[in-house]
Write an enzyme that holds these catalytic residues in place. Structure first.
Site, PDB file in Angstrom:
ATOM      1  N   LYS A 169       0.846  -1.190   0.000  1.00 54.30           N
ATOM      2  CA  LYS A 169       0.000   0.000   0.000  1.00 54.30           C
ATOM      3  C   LYS A 169       0.885   1.245   0.000  1.00 54.30           C
ATOM      4  CE  LYS A 169      -4.234  -1.784   0.617  1.00 54.30           C
ATOM      5  NZ  LYS A 169      -5.381  -1.512  -0.257  1.00 54.30           N
ATOM      6  N   LYS A 276     -13.284  -6.814  -6.856  1.00 52.27           N
ATOM      7  CA  LYS A 276     -13.697  -7.263  -5.518  1.00 52.27           C
ATOM      8  C   LYS A 276     -15.150  -7.701  -5.654  1.00 52.27           C
ATOM      9  CE  LYS A 276     -10.847  -4.376  -2.471  1.00 52.27           C
ATOM     10  NZ  LYS A 276      -9.804  -3.979  -3.407  1.00 52.27           N
TER      11      LYS A 276
HETATM   12 MG    MG Z   1      -7.083  -1.596  -4.187  1.00 57.27          MG
END
Ligand code: MG
Length: 366
Positions: A169, A276
């Site tokens: 991240k 997702k």
């Molecule tokens: Mg992402």
């Protein structure tokens, strides 16, 4: 264990009235189900740091359907606040309104914007009739590294376990610090390994350009969501960046709302679609479209429990093309390990997915 439970008013286990006796279900010829849900709040083992701050607990709902024959199936509602789907409270309100018995057309009464609840209901309704997958098939998995400096020490054990794709991240710390850190991180990667970066929409054009220029000569598989999905002119900006730099760009937050995938396919998006399934109301149709278009797809976790992960992974295994490494290298994720999917390994087998026991996860909330 610290999970907290709020049980809905239509919890099957609490139905003391006897009004859902089997004999009273045969009302209209439609398939009827007993419907129940349970709300959960599960602390992560380590708080998750993203460009949106620190995330300590996963909140969501598990759904349970039981048909007249006593066949039970499950679904999970696991929204992520900044993706702009419904909140857990909104989903819970809709569940309360559905009542103790639902018909097989129940999806029609779930509002369009409740993408997570629609996914949960659809996966519970499909039950074992969901996508067929072949038990022996195995798919590569990307390892999720912690944000910031903590990533440096996490690489070696994961590399020894066999991982070759590592997700980090970014957009969490100062840009200059992170640009320096990525070179330390790359120095620790095993030969042939690649980094997958996820900015969660943290950058403006100038920062994104600086990063993409930096990535051009480095082993970066792709950069996920460099620009926020709702930033002014985001779509043209993302397309421009994708055409100007050699490192592929992935869309994640940009492909959650109804119609997003269709629009990006029509615009000829040259990069990656991060899917997702847990956030997509009609995940099956969306994935079928991507399959047909031979799009480059990464199936990714929404940090849901094993119940939602099972439904999402079944879709990944049923995908016709060869998907990139799965974004499911997240377990162990919860302090209470009963909610985790199969522990991190560089490959996941379809039979590990099929072996996930949803009822045990549901029962862990009682
Ligand atoms: Mg992402």
């Amino acid at each position: 264990m610290q999970n907290q439970l709020r049980t809905g008013i239509c919890n099957f286990d609490n139905s003391a009235t006897g009004s859902c006796q089997l004999g009273r279900w045969e009302l209209s010829g439609a398939v009827l189900y007993r419907f129940a849900y349970r709300r959960y709040q599960l602390p992560f083992r380590q708080p998750v740091r993203t460009a949106h701050g620190v995330w300590a607990d996963r909140e969501g709902l598990l759904l349970r359907l039981e048909n007249e024959a006593g066949v039970v199936s499950f679904g999970e509602v696991s929204p992520i606040a900044w993706f702009g789907t419904e909140t857990v409270d909104e989903a819970e309100e809709v569940c309360k309104g559905l009542g103790e018995h639902v018909k097989d057309e129940v999806l029609a009464s779930v509002p369009e914007h409740c993408g997570c609840l629609r996914f949960a209901v659809a996966s519970a309704l499909s039950g074992e009739h969901g996508p067929k997958i072949e038990g022996a098939k195995a798919l590569q998995v990307a390892a999720l590294l912690p944000a910031g400096r903590a990533a440096l020490n996490a690489v070696e054990p994961k590399a020894e376990a066999g991982f070759r794709i590592f997700k980090w991240k970014v957009g969490v710390a100062d840009i200059a610090d992170e640009l320096a850190m990525i070179d330390d991180l790359i120095a620790r990667l095993p030969a042939g390994a690649k980094l997958r970066l996820d900015a969660n929409g943290a950058w403006d054009r100038r920062k994104a350009e600086r990063w993409l220029a930096h990535c051009a000569e480095r082993p970066v598989e792709f950069v996920e969501q460099p620009i926020a999905a709702d930033a002014k002119g985001a779509e043209d900006l993302l397309l421009g960046l994708a055409n100007d730099y050699p490192t592929p760009i992935g869309l994640d937050e940009s492909v959650v709302r109804e119609g997003d995938v269709v629009r990006w396919l029509e615009r000829g998006w040259p990069g990656v679609f991060v899917i997702k399934s847990a956030l997509l109301g009609d995940a099956a149709a969306t994935i079928a479209r991507l399959d047909k278009a031979k799009a480059c797809v990464v199936f990714s976790s929404a940090l849901e429990t094993a119940v939602g992960a099972k439904a999402a992974l079944r879709m990944a295994f049923a995908f016709g093309g060869e998907p990139r490494a799965l974004g499911f290298g997240v377990w162990p994720l919860f302090q209470d390990e009963r909610f985790d999917g199969p522990y991190q390994a560089p490959f996941i087998r379809a039979q590990d997915v099929l072996a996930i026991n949803e009822e045990a996860v549901w029962n862990a909330l009682s």
